[in-house]
Design a protein around this motif. Structure first.
Motif, mmCIF file in Angstrom:
data_model
loop_
_atom_site.group_PDB
_atom_site.id
_atom_site.type_symbol
_atom_site.label_atom_id
_atom_site.label_comp_id
_atom_site.label_asym_id
_atom_site.label_seq_id
_atom_site.Cartn_x
_atom_site.Cartn_y
_atom_site.Cartn_z
ATOM 1 N N PRO A 13 13.825 16.188 -8.878
ATOM 2 C CA PRO A 13 14.005 17.027 -7.380
ATOM 3 C C PRO A 13 13.705 18.726 -7.458
ATOM 4 C CG PRO A 13 16.282 15.630 -7.416
ATOM 5 C CD PRO A 13 15.520 14.681 -8.763
ATOM 6 N N GLN A 14 13.958 18.559 -9.257
ATOM 7 C CA GLN A 14 13.501 20.030 -9.546
ATOM 8 C C GLN A 14 11.749 20.026 -10.393
ATOM 9 O OE1 GLN A 14 16.444 21.907 -11.899
ATOM 10 N NE2 GLN A 14 15.146 24.331 -12.000
ATOM 11 N N ARG A 15 10.963 21.109 -10.304
ATOM 12 C CA ARG A 15 9.758 20.526 -10.985
ATOM 13 C C ARG A 15 10.177 21.119 -12.103
ATOM 14 N NH1 ARG A 15 5.488 23.944 -12.058
ATOM 15 N NH2 ARG A 15 6.339 25.691 -10.567
ATOM 16 N N ILE A 16 9.906 19.895 -13.157
ATOM 17 C CA ILE A 16 10.598 20.282 -15.001
ATOM 18 C C ILE A 16 9.448 21.141 -15.626
ATOM 19 C CG2 ILE A 16 10.761 19.301 -16.711
ATOM 20 C CD1 ILE A 16 11.294 17.240 -15.884
ATOM 21 N N ALA A 17 8.365 20.508 -15.835
ATOM 22 C CA ALA A 17 6.960 21.368 -16.281
ATOM 23 C C ALA A 17 6.757 22.670 -15.047
ATOM 24 C CB ALA A 17 5.848 20.861 -16.679
ATOM 25 N N GLY A 18 7.497 24.473 -16.551
ATOM 26 C CA GLY A 18 6.805 25.240 -15.694
ATOM 27 C C GLY A 18 8.387 26.341 -15.290
ATOM 28 N N THR A 19 9.183 24.660 -15.080
ATOM 29 C CA THR A 19 10.392 26.010 -14.712
ATOM 30 C C THR A 19 10.740 26.663 -15.807
ATOM 31 O OG1 THR A 19 10.739 24.205 -13.289
ATOM 32 C CG2 THR A 19 12.694 25.538 -13.921
ATOM 33 N N PRO A 20 11.034 28.341 -15.510
ATOM 34 C CA PRO A 20 11.642 28.867 -16.707
ATOM 35 C C PRO A 20 13.091 28.236 -16.975
ATOM 36 C CG PRO A 20 11.984 29.970 -14.293
ATOM 37 C CD PRO A 20 11.439 28.965 -13.811
ATOM 38 N N VAL A 21 12.960 28.147 -18.628
ATOM 39 C CA VAL A 21 14.109 27.563 -19.125
ATOM 40 C C VAL A 21 15.118 27.437 -18.830
ATOM 41 C CG1 VAL A 21 15.164 27.342 -21.618
ATOM 42 C CG2 VAL A 21 12.588 27.119 -21.839
ATOM 43 N N LYS B 16 16.600 28.000 -16.590
ATOM 44 C CA LYS B 16 17.632 27.532 -14.804
ATOM 45 C C LYS B 16 16.904 26.175 -15.013
ATOM 46 C CE LYS B 16 15.471 30.968 -12.130
ATOM 47 N NZ LYS B 16 14.394 31.496 -10.702
ATOM 48 N N LEU B 17 16.509 25.632 -16.117
ATOM 49 C CA LEU B 17 16.412 24.473 -16.276
ATOM 50 C C LEU B 17 17.483 23.406 -17.212
ATOM 51 C CD1 LEU B 17 14.291 22.288 -15.137
ATOM 52 C CD2 LEU B 17 13.214 22.104 -18.267
ATOM 53 N N ASP B 18 18.401 22.728 -16.524
ATOM 54 C CA ASP B 18 20.101 22.301 -16.770
ATOM 55 C C ASP B 18 19.904 20.903 -17.692
ATOM 56 O OD1 ASP B 18 22.088 21.275 -17.604
ATOM 57 O OD2 ASP B 18 22.707 22.095 -15.581
ATOM 58 N N ALA B 19 19.183 20.633 -19.321
ATOM 59 C CA ALA B 19 19.106 19.368 -19.342
ATOM 60 C C ALA B 19 20.171 18.473 -19.096
ATOM 61 C CB ALA B 19 19.168 19.418 -21.453
ATOM 62 N N GLU B 20 21.753 18.835 -19.301
ATOM 63 C CA GLU B 20 22.453 18.213 -19.061
ATOM 64 C C GLU B 20 22.693 17.352 -17.594
ATOM 65 O OE1 GLU B 20 26.225 19.655 -19.542
ATOM 66 O OE2 GLU B 20 25.871 20.197 -21.589
ATOM 67 N N LYS B 21 22.454 18.107 -16.571
ATOM 68 C CA LYS B 21 22.091 17.831 -14.850
ATOM 69 C C LYS B 21 21.032 16.825 -14.957
ATOM 70 C CE LYS B 21 21.252 19.039 -10.287
ATOM 71 N NZ LYS B 21 21.260 20.412 -9.775
ATOM 72 N N ILE B 22 20.065 16.875 -15.824
ATOM 73 C CA ILE B 22 18.761 15.000 -15.649
ATOM 74 C C ILE B 22 19.446 14.887 -16.782
ATOM 75 C CG2 ILE B 22 16.524 15.308 -17.305
ATOM 76 C CD1 ILE B 22 15.727 18.585 -16.970
#
Length: 272
Positions: free
Chosen positions: A63-71, A73-79
């Motif tokens: 659901p959330q774009r991975i490449a280009g997203t500020p680090v 704001k990227l939740d690795a555990e959620k992914i």
């Protein structure tokens, strides 16, 4: 007094510096973006391409774009939790690397048996996770045919499958396992002409011992075409149903019928 004022001044200066560093670090982190993802597949090489393709598809559909997203704001555990919903692997983990990549490490699902039903075929692992039997993926595991339900899932047959795989005699004898229900697990041997009813998954060592005894002491005398069903499901006895028709071109599982039975009661040396 002057020392107190100096202490407070230094404290305020330190607090201001800390706040500035925090804002600066946050601002810098916001500028760092994820440059993409990297997939590391462990273990089973035959599953590598399937797992890799499945992960790439799911990561692109996240659901959330991975490449280009500020680090930040990227939740690795959620992914990671999102990917765990797939049935392609035993384990999966996600983490952000120092070069701002999402590293996904996965261990492919390890099938323990292949299930055939009336309309589909799939593999399952030791915990009951399943993966569709795709044309590009094949692995040599025991084959089980049956109609499974919520109250009788395929994983309930795993103890029997494990026994077949771990016993040299059973592995050589067994062609396929047919699950009528949880109390009638039928082995279709590689030797054409008869089937073996093991009942349920209890007392497997005893049942295998009885079957070995029957094959060693009765079959050489009576012949391989004398019986169409051998049952070791009952404690301490073997029940063999005499054949009333010629050997079929392929083994056929029939419903229980009341035929003349040959019984060997009170077999004590079942583990010979």
């Amino acid at each position: 007094m002057k020392k107190t004022i100096l202490k407070w001044a230094l404290l305020l200066l330190l607090m201001g510096y800390t706040a500035w560093v925090t804002v600066w670090a946050h601002d810098m982190a916001a500028k760092d973006v994820c440059v993409g993802f990297e997939i590391d597949v462990n273990g089973n090489n035959s599953m590598d391409s399937i797992v890799r393709a499945g992960l790439e598809k799911e990561l692109k559909n996240y659901p959330q774009r991975i490449a280009g997203t500020p680090v930040i704001k990227l939740d690795a555990e959620k992914i990671e939790r999102y990917l765990r919903n797939m049935n392609l692997f035993e384990e999966v983990s996600c983490m952000l690397t120092s070069d701002n990549r999402l590293l996904v490490q996965a261990t492919p699902l390890v099938p323990v048996m292949r299930v055939f039903t009336q309309d589909k075929s799939y593999y399952i692992n030791k915990t009951g996770k399943y993966i569709e039997a795709l044309p590009e993926f094949y692995t040599n595991v025991p084959v089980v045919r049956g109609e499974f339900t919520k109250s009788f899932p395929p994983k309930d047959v795993i103890p029997m499958v494990n026994k077949i795989e771990n016993d040299k005699f059973m592995k050589e004898v067994t062609g396929m396992l047919v699950a009528r229900d949880r109390n009638n697990l039928i082995i279709v041997p590689r030797i054409r002409g008869h089937v073996i009813n093991f009942g349920d998954t209890t007392r497997l060592d005893e049942k295998v011992g009885m079957l070995k005894l029957f094959y060693r002491k009765v079959m050489p005398e009576k012949g391989w075409n004398e019986y169409d069903t051998i049952s070791v499901k009952y404690r301490g006895q073997i029940v063999a149903t005499r054949r009333i028709k010629p050997v079929a071109t392929a083994p056929v599982i029939e419903e229980d019928i009341d035929l003349e039975e040959h019984t060997l009661p009170q077999i004590d040396d079942v583990n010979e």
